[in-house]
Design a protein around this motif. Structure first.
Motif, PDB file in Angstrom:
ATOM      1  N   THR A   1       0.867  -1.257   0.079  1.00 41.27           N
ATOM      2  CA  THR A   1      -0.053   0.073  -0.050  1.00 41.27           C
ATOM      3  C   THR A   1       1.019   1.131  -0.152  1.00 41.27           C
ATOM      4  N   GLN A   2       1.872   1.364   0.656  1.00 39.65           N
ATOM      5  CA  GLN A   2       2.796   2.359   0.915  1.00 39.65           C
ATOM      6  C   GLN A   2       3.355   2.840  -0.672  1.00 39.65           C
ATOM      7  N   LEU A   3       3.830   1.655  -1.355  1.00 39.35           N
ATOM      8  CA  LEU A   3       4.239   1.949  -2.633  1.00 39.35           C
ATOM      9  C   LEU A   3       3.296   2.238  -3.651  1.00 39.35           C
ATOM     10  N   THR A   4       2.081   1.776  -3.516  1.00 44.41           N
ATOM     11  CA  THR A   4       0.948   2.163  -4.394  1.00 44.41           C
ATOM     12  C   THR A   4       0.476   3.451  -4.284  1.00 44.41           C
ATOM     13  N   ALA A   5       0.723   3.976  -3.079  1.00 49.64           N
ATOM     14  CA  ALA A   5      -0.030   5.084  -2.673  1.00 49.64           C
ATOM     15  C   ALA A   5       1.176   6.031  -3.133  1.00 49.64           C
ATOM     16  N   ASP A   6       2.294   6.118  -3.101  1.00 46.38           N
ATOM     17  CA  ASP A   6       3.481   6.810  -3.373  1.00 46.38           C
ATOM     18  C   ASP A   6       3.413   6.819  -5.043  1.00 46.38           C
ATOM     19  N   ARG A   7       3.126   5.757  -5.748  1.00 51.83           N
ATOM     20  CA  ARG A   7       3.030   5.922  -6.976  1.00 51.83           C
ATOM     21  C   ARG A   7       1.911   6.586  -7.542  1.00 51.83           C
ATOM     22  N   MET A   8       0.751   6.643  -6.841  1.00 49.38           N
ATOM     23  CA  MET A   8      -0.467   7.351  -7.252  1.00 49.38           C
ATOM     24  C   MET A   8       0.124   8.989  -7.197  1.00 49.38           C
ATOM     25  N   ALA A   9       0.765   9.429  -6.049  1.00 45.86           N
ATOM     26  CA  ALA A   9       0.876  10.712  -5.842  1.00 45.86           C
ATOM     27  C   ALA A   9       1.698  11.126  -6.927  1.00 45.86           C
ATOM     28  N   ARG A  10       3.026  10.264  -7.298  1.00 45.79           N
ATOM     29  CA  ARG A  10       3.807  10.804  -8.377  1.00 45.79           C
ATOM     30  C   ARG A  10       3.196  10.488 -10.014  1.00 45.79           C
ATOM     31  N   ILE A  11       1.938   9.853 -10.076  1.00 42.00           N
ATOM     32  CA  ILE A  11       1.288   9.833 -11.179  1.00 42.00           C
ATOM     33  C   ILE A  11       0.642  11.437 -11.390  1.00 42.00           C
ATOM     34  N   ALA A  12       0.014  11.766 -10.066  1.00 38.88           N
ATOM     35  CA  ALA A  12      -0.794  12.794 -10.171  1.00 38.88           C
ATOM     36  C   ALA A  12       0.272  14.061 -10.332  1.00 38.88           C
ATOM     37  N   ALA A  13       1.599  13.905  -9.941  1.00 37.21           N
ATOM     38  CA  ALA A  13       2.599  15.074 -10.128  1.00 37.21           C
ATOM     39  C   ALA A  13       3.207  15.077 -11.284  1.00 37.21           C
ATOM     40  N   GLY A  14       2.909  14.256 -12.060  1.00 40.70           N
ATOM     41  CA  GLY A  14       3.818  13.838 -13.335  1.00 40.70           C
ATOM     42  C   GLY A  14       5.029  13.459 -13.327  1.00 40.70           C
ATOM     43  N   THR A  15       5.356  12.916 -12.158  1.00 41.71           N
ATOM     44  CA  THR A  15       6.842  12.458 -11.953  1.00 41.71           C
ATOM     45  C   THR A  15       7.031  11.114 -11.842  1.00 41.71           C
ATOM     46  N   ALA A  16       6.104  10.217 -12.414  1.00 42.21           N
ATOM     47  CA  ALA A  16       6.245   8.963 -12.430  1.00 42.21           C
ATOM     48  C   ALA A  16       7.148   8.300 -13.263  1.00 42.21           C
ATOM     49  N   PRO A  17       7.824   7.231 -13.042  1.00 45.07           N
ATOM     50  CA  PRO A  17       8.471   6.559 -14.344  1.00 45.07           C
ATOM     51  C   PRO A  17       7.708   6.025 -15.117  1.00 45.07           C
ATOM     52  N   ASP A  18       8.193   5.536 -16.340  1.00 47.85           N
ATOM     53  CA  ASP A  18       7.169   4.976 -17.248  1.00 47.85           C
ATOM     54  C   ASP A  18       7.436   3.175 -17.049  1.00 47.85           C
ATOM     55  N   ASP A  19       6.959   2.758 -16.047  1.00 42.54           N
ATOM     56  CA  ASP A  19       7.228   1.223 -15.802  1.00 42.54           C
ATOM     57  C   ASP A  19       5.979   0.579 -15.866  1.00 42.54           C
ATOM     58  N   LEU A  20       5.794  -0.637 -15.618  1.00 43.38           N
ATOM     59  CA  LEU A  20       4.882  -1.391 -15.423  1.00 43.38           C
ATOM     60  C   LEU A  20       3.569  -0.891 -14.471  1.00 43.38           C
ATOM     61  N   ALA A  21       3.943  -0.379 -13.349  1.00 42.43           N
ATOM     62  CA  ALA A  21       2.882   0.022 -12.211  1.00 42.43           C
ATOM     63  C   ALA A  21       2.294   1.306 -12.900  1.00 42.43           C
ATOM     64  N   THR A  22       3.253   2.142 -13.470  1.00 40.54           N
ATOM     65  CA  THR A  22       2.459   3.609 -14.241  1.00 40.54           C
ATOM     66  C   THR A  22       1.620   3.189 -15.058  1.00 40.54           C
ATOM     67  N   LYS A  23       1.743   2.212 -15.946  1.00 37.92           N
ATOM     68  CA  LYS A  23       1.248   1.719 -17.294  1.00 37.92           C
ATOM     69  C   LYS A  23      -0.135   1.300 -16.713  1.00 37.92           C
ATOM     70  N   ILE A  24      -0.042   0.190 -15.655  1.00 43.56           N
ATOM     71  CA  ILE A  24      -1.383  -0.378 -15.142  1.00 43.56           C
ATOM     72  C   ILE A  24      -2.127   0.977 -14.441  1.00 43.56           C
ATOM     73  N   MET A  25      -1.880   1.485 -13.728  1.00 40.16           N
ATOM     74  CA  MET A  25      -2.563   2.475 -12.802  1.00 40.16           C
ATOM     75  C   MET A  25      -3.135   3.637 -13.691  1.00 40.16           C
ATOM     76  N   THR A  26      -2.372   3.885 -14.852  1.00 41.02           N
ATOM     77  CA  THR A  26      -3.068   4.867 -15.836  1.00 41.02           C
ATOM     78  C   THR A  26      -3.732   4.335 -16.889  1.00 41.02           C
ATOM     79  N   THR A  27      -4.060   3.006 -17.066  1.00 35.40           N
ATOM     80  CA  THR A  27      -4.678   2.192 -18.082  1.00 35.40           C
ATOM     81  C   THR A  27      -6.276   2.488 -17.813  1.00 35.40           C
ATOM     82  N   ALA A  28      -7.051   2.887 -18.386  1.00 26.92           N
ATOM     83  CA  ALA A  28      -8.492   2.892 -18.228  1.00 26.92           C
ATOM     84  C   ALA A  28      -9.182   1.820 -19.021  1.00 26.92           C
ATOM     85  N   ASP A  29     -10.166   1.225 -18.198  1.00 28.42           N
ATOM     86  CA  ASP A  29     -10.980   0.206 -18.751  1.00 28.42           C
ATOM     87  C   ASP A  29     -11.698   0.607 -20.000  1.00 28.42           C
TER      88      ASP A  29
END
Length: 447
Positions: free
Chosen positions: A211-239
């Motif tokens: 949960t710590q890792l995921t919440a941190d990545r959510m915050a970085r995605i919102a800030a536009g600073t997230a790396p382009d890895d699998l977590a970012t890809k999955i968390m920004t993909t809309a159904d």
């Protein structure tokens, strides 16, 4: 020399003895006749189960009519404290939605993008490997976990949270049986599930760290600073159907299964592959020769050059499939091989038995990476080889695993020689995956 497998039990044992054997090790709890049977029926006071080895029946359940044979909830009872409502446990529309979001992250182009992280994890594994008599299992677990963290969250396993997740998962893996009491009794949802206290506590700890890792990545995605890895890809993909993305809670469930499936299964396969090479030094020499030349290519194209390594890894997956059994459930009455099968029956598809079936494979218990170029091997590859399952529910990371496995295997064998330790041959048992009862011990020396 024949690689080891568990001794089979007698054909007839009491239900109490079978349950005791099943809890200790699902593999040795099964009778030898299953390596020849096309279908076998097992009855308990709780449910009926049917083991399917006939390729046409396996195809019906996994490929032709998967919606009629959803994943059984009995296996999920034991894993739910860790995996929650992950794609591994869900069925129906929930599962379809999850796969629509997850699958794009593992398409061919993304494998090329993750290759540098996988290779970096391989280089770290080579640097960690020491000489002398060693247990391969913890070493391969470390390497496979490093791959997951680098490709999913762009962090090496030395990261503080990654290290904690890995340590906690090692404890969880040894405390979690494949089936618990709730799986046999199908208890109402409000009743206690029979999980061990240590299992529940470890699962809570792992999920808190994820949960710590995921919440941190959510915050970085919102800030536009997230790396382009699998977590970012999955968390920004809309159904594409609903337009929704995963919530933080949903993503925690998915990360838990990515870690379990991607780390635990790869570690199992790599450990057994290296042991098999120690047992068959001629194949090890061939693989080392190939790796010496092929690994000079440092980009993704090297994968197409690792032919011997790929065939060795495939053979390790055949003999020691990380997930030894899959369980589906009938949703309506069926008739297989002139037997009436009632609704709610458990349909067991066992890669362990299917991959060693005496009426399908040439030399079923032998180690022969060359089999994949034979007519028998090609036919069995199509009809009787399912280390990643098959059909709609095929493992979304299958292509990922077939990059990671041969690459790390080649990197390790290029750097080290692995030799059998007399009197310490491993005995396979099933925990969450097929592991060795007392470890996989080999002698390691630098080339």
């Amino acid at each position: 020399m024949i690689p080891p497998k568990p001794a089979a039990r007698p054909d007839r044992v009491s239900l109490l003895r079978y349950l005791r054997l099943f809890r200790q090790d699902i593999l040795s709890a099964q009778p030898a006749r299953l390596y020849r049977a096309w279908m076998a029926e097992f009855r308990t006071v709780f449910f009926r189960s049917y083991l399917l080895n006939q390729p046409s029946l396996v195809e019906t359940v996994l490929k032709k009519r998967p919606d009629d044979f959803p994943k059984s909830g009995r296996v999920g009872e034991g894993l739910r404290p860790l995996l929650g409502n992950s794609v591994f446990l869900t069925n129906g529309e929930t599962w379809k939605r999850q796969r629509r979001i997850i699958d794009p992250a593992f398409e061919g182009g993304r494998l090329r993008d993750t290759f540098p992280a996988i290779r970096a994890a391989g280089e770290a594994a080579v640097a960690r490997m020491g000489e002398g008599i060693t247990d391969l299992e913890p070493q391969m677990s470390h390497a496979a976990a490093d791959v997951i963290f680098r490709t999913l969250f762009s962090i090496p396993i030395e990261n503080e949270i990654a290290t904690q997740v890995f340590a906690e998962f090692q404890a969880y893996q040894r405390t979690q049986p494949i089936l618990n009491l709730a799986a046999f009794l199908r208890l109402p949802r409000w009743m206690p599930r029979g999980h061990r206290a240590r299992t529940r506590a470890t699962a809570r700890s792992i999920r808190a760290l994820i949960t710590q890792l995921t919440a941190d990545r959510m915050a970085r995605i919102a800030a536009g600073t997230a790396p382009d890895d699998l977590a970012t890809k999955i968390m920004t993909t809309a159904d594409p159907v609903t337009g929704q993305t995963f919530s933080t809670g949903e993503m925690v469930d998915q990360v838990a299964i990515f870690f379990l499936a991607g780390h635990e299964t790869s570690a199992s396969a790599l450990g057994w592959a290296l042991y098999l090479l120690a047992l068959f030094p001629d194949w090890q020499a061939r693989l080392a020769e190939e790796a010496e030349t092929a690994l000079e290519t440092r980009d993704f194209s090297v994968i197409s050059r690792l032919k011997v390594s790929r065939d060795v890894f495939r053979e390790a997956l055949r003999l020691y499939p990380p997930v030894p059994m899959m369980v589906r459930e009938t949703t309506c009455p069926e008739r297989f091989r002139n037997r009436d099968i009632p609704t709610g029956s458990q349909m067991v598809i066992s890669p362990w038995h299917l991959h060693r079936h005496e009426r399908l494979w040439d030399n079923p218990d032998g180690f022969d990476p060359g089999r994949w170029s034979t007519e028998n091997g090609k036919r069995c590859m199509r009809e009787a080889y399912i280390p990643f399952s098959a059909g709609a529910r095929v493992c979304t990371g299958a292509g990922f695993a077939m990059v990671e496995g041969p690459l790390l295997l080649s990197m390790l064998v290029r750097a080290f020689r692995f030799e059998r330790v007399a009197g310490r041959d491993p005995v396979p048992v099933a925990h969450l995956t097929v592991r060795a009862k007392d470890g996989i011990w080999v002698k390691v020396s630098r080339r």
